[in-house]
Every structure is written in structure tokens, then in C-alpha cells.
Design an enzyme around this catalytic site. Sequence first.
Site, PDB file in Angstrom:
ATOM      1  N   ASP A  62      46.450  39.344  16.950  1.00 10.16           N
ATOM      2  CA  ASP A  62      46.224  38.468  15.778  1.00 10.16           C
ATOM      3  C   ASP A  62      45.840  36.930  16.044  1.00 10.16           C
ATOM      4  O   ASP A  62      45.028  36.228  15.292  1.00 10.16           O
ATOM      5  CB  ASP A  62      47.490  38.280  15.050  1.00 10.16           C
ATOM      6  CG  ASP A  62      48.008  39.438  14.322  1.00 10.16           C
ATOM      7  OD1 ASP A  62      47.144  40.324  14.013  1.00 10.16           O
ATOM      8  OD2 ASP A  62      49.131  39.849  14.327  1.00 10.16           O
ATOM      9  N   LEU A  79      35.675  34.176  29.043  1.00 16.85           N
ATOM     10  CA  LEU A  79      35.948  33.716  30.747  1.00 16.85           C
ATOM     11  C   LEU A  79      37.350  33.663  30.955  1.00 16.85           C
ATOM     12  O   LEU A  79      37.714  33.443  31.883  1.00 16.85           O
ATOM     13  CB  LEU A  79      35.122  32.468  31.092  1.00 16.85           C
ATOM     14  CG  LEU A  79      33.719  31.973  30.451  1.00 16.85           C
ATOM     15  CD1 LEU A  79      33.479  30.750  30.839  1.00 16.85           C
ATOM     16  CD2 LEU A  79      32.797  33.267  31.001  1.00 16.85           C
ATOM     17  N   SER A 124      32.117  41.715  36.955  1.00 17.03           N
ATOM     18  CA  SER A 124      32.521  41.257  38.178  1.00 17.03           C
ATOM     19  C   SER A 124      31.729  42.173  39.114  1.00 17.03           C
ATOM     20  O   SER A 124      31.605  43.687  39.014  1.00 17.03           O
ATOM     21  CB  SER A 124      34.048  41.319  38.821  1.00 17.03           C
ATOM     22  OG  SER A 124      34.084  41.141  40.234  1.00 17.03           O
ATOM     23  N   GLU A 126      32.876  43.149  41.913  1.00 15.81           N
ATOM     24  CA  GLU A 126      33.884  44.050  42.636  1.00 15.81           C
ATOM     25  C   GLU A 126      33.934  45.169  42.165  1.00 15.81           C
ATOM     26  O   GLU A 126      34.394  46.140  42.940  1.00 15.81           O
ATOM     27  CB  GLU A 126      35.486  43.212  42.251  1.00 15.81           C
ATOM     28  CG  GLU A 126      35.404  41.872  43.047  1.00 15.81           C
ATOM     29  CD  GLU A 126      35.939  41.935  44.573  1.00 15.81           C
ATOM     30  OE1 GLU A 126      36.565  43.065  44.761  1.00 15.81           O
ATOM     31  OE2 GLU A 126      35.651  41.085  45.153  1.00 15.81           O
ATOM     32  N   TYR A 148      42.098  44.486  39.761  1.00 19.78           N
ATOM     33  CA  TYR A 148      41.174  43.407  39.150  1.00 19.78           C
ATOM     34  C   TYR A 148      39.838  44.156  38.747  1.00 19.78           C
ATOM     35  O   TYR A 148      39.354  43.993  37.671  1.00 19.78           O
ATOM     36  CB  TYR A 148      41.049  42.448  40.203  1.00 19.78           C
ATOM     37  CG  TYR A 148      39.839  41.303  39.611  1.00 19.78           C
ATOM     38  CD1 TYR A 148      40.065  40.382  38.569  1.00 19.78           C
ATOM     39  CD2 TYR A 148      38.587  41.500  40.244  1.00 19.78           C
ATOM     40  CE1 TYR A 148      38.992  39.725  38.437  1.00 19.78           C
ATOM     41  CE2 TYR A 148      37.487  40.709  39.806  1.00 19.78           C
ATOM     42  CZ  TYR A 148      37.609  39.409  38.899  1.00 19.78           C
ATOM     43  OH  TYR A 148      36.836  38.715  38.638  1.00 19.78           O
TER      44      TYR A 148
HETATM   45  P1  NDP Z   1      39.265  30.743  36.373  1.00 23.44           P
HETATM   46  O1  NDP Z   1      40.738  31.436  37.137  1.00 23.44           O
HETATM   47  O2  NDP Z   1      39.011  29.301  36.983  1.00 23.44           O
HETATM   48  O3  NDP Z   1      39.781  30.616  34.977  1.00 23.44           O
HETATM   49  C1  NDP Z   1      40.319  31.601  34.091  1.00 23.44           C
HETATM   50  C2  NDP Z   1      40.865  31.269  32.943  1.00 23.44           C
HETATM   51  O4  NDP Z   1      41.458  32.186  32.121  1.00 23.44           O
HETATM   52  C3  NDP Z   1      41.948  30.185  33.297  1.00 23.44           C
HETATM   53  O5  NDP Z   1      41.455  28.817  33.399  1.00 23.44           O
HETATM   54  C4  NDP Z   1      43.191  30.314  32.431  1.00 23.44           C
HETATM   55  O6  NDP Z   1      43.158  29.771  31.436  1.00 23.44           O
HETATM   56  C5  NDP Z   1      42.857  31.926  31.824  1.00 23.44           C
HETATM   57  N1  NDP Z   1      43.772  32.926  32.276  1.00 23.44           N
HETATM   58  C6  NDP Z   1      44.263  32.931  33.709  1.00 23.44           C
HETATM   59  N2  NDP Z   1      44.913  33.748  33.959  1.00 23.44           N
HETATM   60  C7  NDP Z   1      45.087  34.336  32.732  1.00 23.44           C
HETATM   61  C8  NDP Z   1      45.910  35.442  32.083  1.00 23.44           C
HETATM   62  N3  NDP Z   1      46.974  36.131  32.846  1.00 23.44           N
HETATM   63  N4  NDP Z   1      45.703  35.850  31.021  1.00 23.44           N
HETATM   64  C9  NDP Z   1      45.019  35.214  30.173  1.00 23.44           C
HETATM   65  N5  NDP Z   1      44.315  33.840  30.409  1.00 23.44           N
HETATM   66  C10 NDP Z   1      44.358  33.662  31.707  1.00 23.44           C
HETATM   67  O7  NDP Z   1      38.282  31.711  36.532  1.00 23.44           O
HETATM   68  P2  NDP Z   1      36.777  31.428  36.835  1.00 23.44           P
HETATM   69  O8  NDP Z   1      36.311  30.313  35.717  1.00 23.44           O
HETATM   70  O9  NDP Z   1      36.187  31.310  38.359  1.00 23.44           O
HETATM   71  O10 NDP Z   1      36.061  32.814  36.157  1.00 23.44           O
HETATM   72  C11 NDP Z   1      35.730  32.987  34.807  1.00 23.44           C
HETATM   73  C12 NDP Z   1      35.482  34.501  34.785  1.00 23.44           C
HETATM   74  O11 NDP Z   1      34.573  35.011  35.524  1.00 23.44           O
HETATM   75  C13 NDP Z   1      36.711  35.175  34.743  1.00 23.44           C
HETATM   76  O12 NDP Z   1      36.840  36.369  34.066  1.00 23.44           O
HETATM   77  C14 NDP Z   1      36.696  35.781  36.274  1.00 23.44           C
HETATM   78  O13 NDP Z   1      37.298  36.877  36.490  1.00 23.44           O
HETATM   79  C15 NDP Z   1      34.948  36.159  36.193  1.00 23.44           C
HETATM   80  N6  NDP Z   1      34.500  36.095  37.724  1.00 23.44           N
HETATM   81  C16 NDP Z   1      34.538  34.923  38.082  1.00 23.44           C
HETATM   82  C17 NDP Z   1      33.838  34.830  39.650  1.00 23.44           C
HETATM   83  C18 NDP Z   1      34.061  33.845  40.557  1.00 23.44           C
HETATM   84  O14 NDP Z   1      33.714  33.957  41.621  1.00 23.44           O
HETATM   85  N7  NDP Z   1      34.390  32.698  39.971  1.00 23.44           N
HETATM   86  C19 NDP Z   1      33.185  36.198  40.065  1.00 23.44           C
HETATM   87  C20 NDP Z   1      33.079  37.580  38.969  1.00 23.44           C
HETATM   88  C21 NDP Z   1      33.902  37.214  38.031  1.00 23.44           C
HETATM   89  P3  NDP Z   1      44.409  29.076  30.697  1.00 23.44           P
HETATM   90  O15 NDP Z   1      45.564  28.775  31.767  1.00 23.44           O
HETATM   91  O16 NDP Z   1      44.125  27.436  30.111  1.00 23.44           O
HETATM   92  O17 NDP Z   1      45.032  29.856  29.526  1.00 23.44           O
END
Ligand code: NDP
Length: 319
Positions: A62, A79, A124, A126, A148
Site C-alpha cells: 500500500d 536502489l 548484483s 553476486e 543477498y
Molecule cells: P546503500 O546501502 O548505500 O543504500 C540502500 C538504501 O536502501 C539505504 O539508504 C536505505 O535507505 C535503504 N535500505 C537499507 N536497508 C533496507 C531494508 N532492510 N529495507 C528497505 N530499505 C532499506 O546501497 P547502495 O547505494 O550501495 O546500493 C544501491 C543498490 O545497488 C542496492 O540495491 C544494492 O544492493 C545494489 N548494489 C550495490 C552494489 C555496490 O557495490 N554498491 C553492488 C551491487 C548491487 P533508508 O534507510 O533511507 O530507508
Amino acid sequence: MRALICGISGQDGAYLADLLLKKGYAVTGTSRNVATASNGNLARLGIVNQVQLVSMTTHEPDSVLDVLRKTEADEIYNLAGQSSVGISFEQPAETLDSIIGGNLHILEGIRRLGRPARFYNAGSGECFGESQPGGASEGDPFRPQSPYAVAKAAAYWLVANYREAYGLYACTGILFNHESPLRPARFVTRKIIATACRISRGSGEKLVLGNMAIRRDWGWAPEYVETMWLMLQQATPADFVIATGSSNSLGDFVSEAFAAVDLDWRGHTETSRSLFRPTDIAEIRGNPARIAEALGWKARHNLQSVVAMMVKAELENML
Ligand code: NDP
């Protein structure tokens, strides 16, 4: 053009917001709770007042539908989600919920609203597991080896399914590791940089790490977010591997970081078995040939320049 960035407070969210603002987009970004979210990355880039922030929990349908309806975004970038491989072993349920549920609810929201929004999912490298010689390419089989990676693999297939079943413009960027000064401190790369910088200022501590032999394909985050935008500008949606194509060991990363502060890493580093993961992939490396050919994108930075830029920013931040 209106863009919605889910997870705007993170490393990539902040850089993508900066890029889209420069391109003239009106940018709305989500955090799970805007009242308590850290806007540190947006503030550091000087754009916190240029974006509209809204609360949204991606694994709450929602909440997602409400935000999609109100923002009427032309482009939606997901992201958000638990983004650490290490933490996914300790919080597997939260990792699966946030990544699989998050993507599912956004895709379902786009489908139900029927607006022609374009959708990007942050996938990813991964997912591939151990890299084959030459690096992992689009279409190679997935062999995820962490909660993950399992979640990212499921999200990848959800996106592909909604694209094929409902004709949505939806795609996944299969991102390999990318770093920057905005990387949260819980990630090993930022930990290495921050500790090396503190030691260079006389902290006297040791840098304690897990498996230093693992090899990863490390790129520069600001140029990786360019591919997110680029992928949504194409006539037809397609998934791409985003990588440098080269790998280095964690030991190489450590040695570069200490060299950048004029120290030899050997006297300052220890390994601890407690930091080894239940499954550790020896090498994760991508093959970015398809995106180079189709979209003309190529990583411009390598390990040396990424480490140098992170060390410079860390030292400036310590002043
Ligand atoms: P970050 O961890 O810096 O940011 C992710 C954001 O998601 C956070 O700022 C947070 O925002 C939100 N978040 C964190 N935990 C949760 C949760 N449990 N549920 C919902 N929202 C959550 O990640 P990056 O910016 O480095 O990466 C962006 C995306 O790219 C991600 O999906 C990551 O898995 C993917 N990725 C990144 C890589 C890298 O090397 N950086 C490599 C491969 C993939 P808030 O707390 O404000 O809600």
C-alpha cells in the site's frame, strides 16, 4: 521529466539524484522513514534541498502504490533494500523481504496503475557466484551463494517476468562492486580507507579483516549510476552487466590504501577468522562487453584511482 528514486539516502541514490537533477529532472526520493533518515549523502553533495523526500517502505504494497500514484514518475529506480552480503547471513529474512518484496510491489504497482513508467532494478554480480575465466556475462547461469545473492537473483527474474508477461519497460543492471566516499562505514572498502587514514594520523590501531585473498571487480559509483539512467533511455528494455572487467584482491585494496597514506600495510593489518563469511566467493568479476557495445559505456576508473579518490575524500573529511 519526473524520477522516483527508492533508497535515495544510500550511496547510489545520492549520486543518481545528483545526476538526474543536473539533467533537469524533478526528483522524488524515498526513505523508510523520512523523519529519521540520514540525509548525510545528499547534504554532502549539496542537493538535500533540491529533492522531494517521501517515506515509503518498499515491502509494504500500500505504501508503494500510494507513492507511485502521487509522484506520477516517468522513471522509477529501485536502489532500496538491505545491501550488505555479510549482513544477509545474519538477517536473511529482512534481506529477502526487502529485495524481493520491494521489487515485486513496485512492479505490481506500475502494472496496476497502468502509467507507462520505466523501471530500473539494481541487481548484483553476486548472483553469478564464482566467476568463470573472462568474467560473468549476461545470460550466464546464476549460482547465488548468500541470502543477498539469492534475493537479487529472484528480483532479477521478477523483473524479467513482468517485462515479458505484461510488457512493462523494466530492466536490471547487474552491478558489480562500486565504491565512493559515500559508501557506508559497515562496508569493508570504506572500513579499510577510514582505518588507514586514522592510522596515518597516529591512531595506533590495527586494521582487522577477514579473507584478504578474495578478488572483486571494484568500480567508481558516480560512473555506475550513469548506466542506470542510460539503460532507461533505450528504445527497448534490456539487462546489462555493469563492471570494470578487472579484478583485484582485498589485499591489493589494502596495500593501495596504505600506500596512498605513505604507509606499508604489513605492520598495520591483522586477519581474524571471525570475519570470514560462511561462504566466501574467491573471485567475482564481470564482463562488461555487452554494455560497451550496445550503449558505449566503459568504466573509466580502476582500483588505483578509486582508492586514491576515497583516501583524498576521507582525509579532507577528517580535517
Ligand atoms: P546503500 O546501502 O548505500 O543504500 C540502500 C538504501 O536502501 C539505504 O539508504 C536505505 O535507505 C535503504 N535500505 C537499507 N536497508 C533496507 C531494508 N532492510 N529495507 C528497505 N530499505 C532499506 O546501497 P547502495 O547505494 O550501495 O546500493 C544501491 C543498490 O545497488 C542496492 O540495491 C544494492 O544492493 C545494489 N548494489 C550495490 C552494489 C555496490 O557495490 N554498491 C553492488 C551491487 C548491487 P533508508 O534507510 O533511507 O530507508
